[in-house]
Design a protein around this motif. Structure first.
Motif: not given
Length: 224
Positions: A56-63, A128-139, A167-175
């Motif tokens: 599968r080729p690149h089709r959407v912006k990488n998350r 979607r939730d940068a803080e929650a993701q960072a804390r999950w991976w941080g744990e 590892l830098d977790f940033a909020p974005v609006p797109e799913p």
């Protein structure tokens, strides 16, 4: 106490040879195995990057994208990269680029005496939730994330290849729309991570593929 330790990076590719050569030059790694999946090696096992074949080729912006150091943006263009958003136009400290298959990455120009041998210095993760993701991976990694208001991101330091890589977790609006083309692998116990909120995707003979709370795939290898 950490539940996981860093193992390596992986990038999906339609043309494994082209992508392996490109990312070896960009990262400062060496192509060790050319047969798919290609293996790029560095100073330690943690510096390994796998280039995995996909159809599968690149089709959407990488998350998930990589942040790299370079002597000049034009050096990366000469290797096959494309400039998407120059720092001179955005006013940011980096230039947004794409590799030969369209995967976005950020290039930071460094002075010659500040250019390290290993030139991947960060991984950016859209959330979607940068803080929650960072804390999950941080744990999992046993580290406390730091919030940087100027960039609106949560950062984990010292959990990857070296103390410099973040590892830098940033909020974005797109799913999230498609499987990630870049992911990292860890060493740990899959059952423990599932108990902490990971989702089981599938099993392979030597590893288990899971997804974090926002669906980002990663592979877990049992301890040696």
């Amino acid at each position: 106490m950490s539940l996981v330790t860093w193992q390596d990076l992986c990038i999906d590719a339609v043309d494994v040879d082209v992508q392996a050569q490109f990312w070896a030059e960009v990262s400062g790694l060496e192509v060790a195995d050319v047969e798919p999946p290609a293996r790029l090696k560095g100073e330690t096992r943690g510096h390994t990057m796998w280039v995995n074949p996909v159809d599968r080729p690149h089709r959407v912006k990488n998350r998930v994208h990589l942040d790299v150091d370079c002597a000049a943006v034009q050096d990366l263009v000469g290797l096959g990269a494309t400039v998407l958003a120059p720092a001179s136009e955005t006013g940011l400290g980096w230039t947004v680029m794409a590799d030969p298959e369209g995967n976005e990455f950020c290039a930071f120009v460094r002075a010659p005496d500040q250019l390290p041998d290993y030139r991947i210095h960060g991984i950016g993760i859209d959330c979607r939730d940068a803080e929650a993701q960072a804390r999950w991976w941080g744990e999992l990694f046993g580290a406390e994330p730091t919030y940087y208001e100027e960039h609106d991101c949560w950062t984990l330091t010292g959990v990857a290849v070296d103390e410099r890589m973040t590892l830098d977790f940033a909020p974005v609006p797109e799913p999230r729309a498609e499987p990630n083309r870049v992911h990292w692998d860890v060493v740990g116990q899959a059952d423990e991570l599932i108990a902490r909120g990971a989702t089981h995707l599938w099993d392979q003979p030597h590893w288990t593929t899971l997804a974090d709370p926002e669906g980002n795939e990663f592979c877990v290898f049992p301890p040696d």
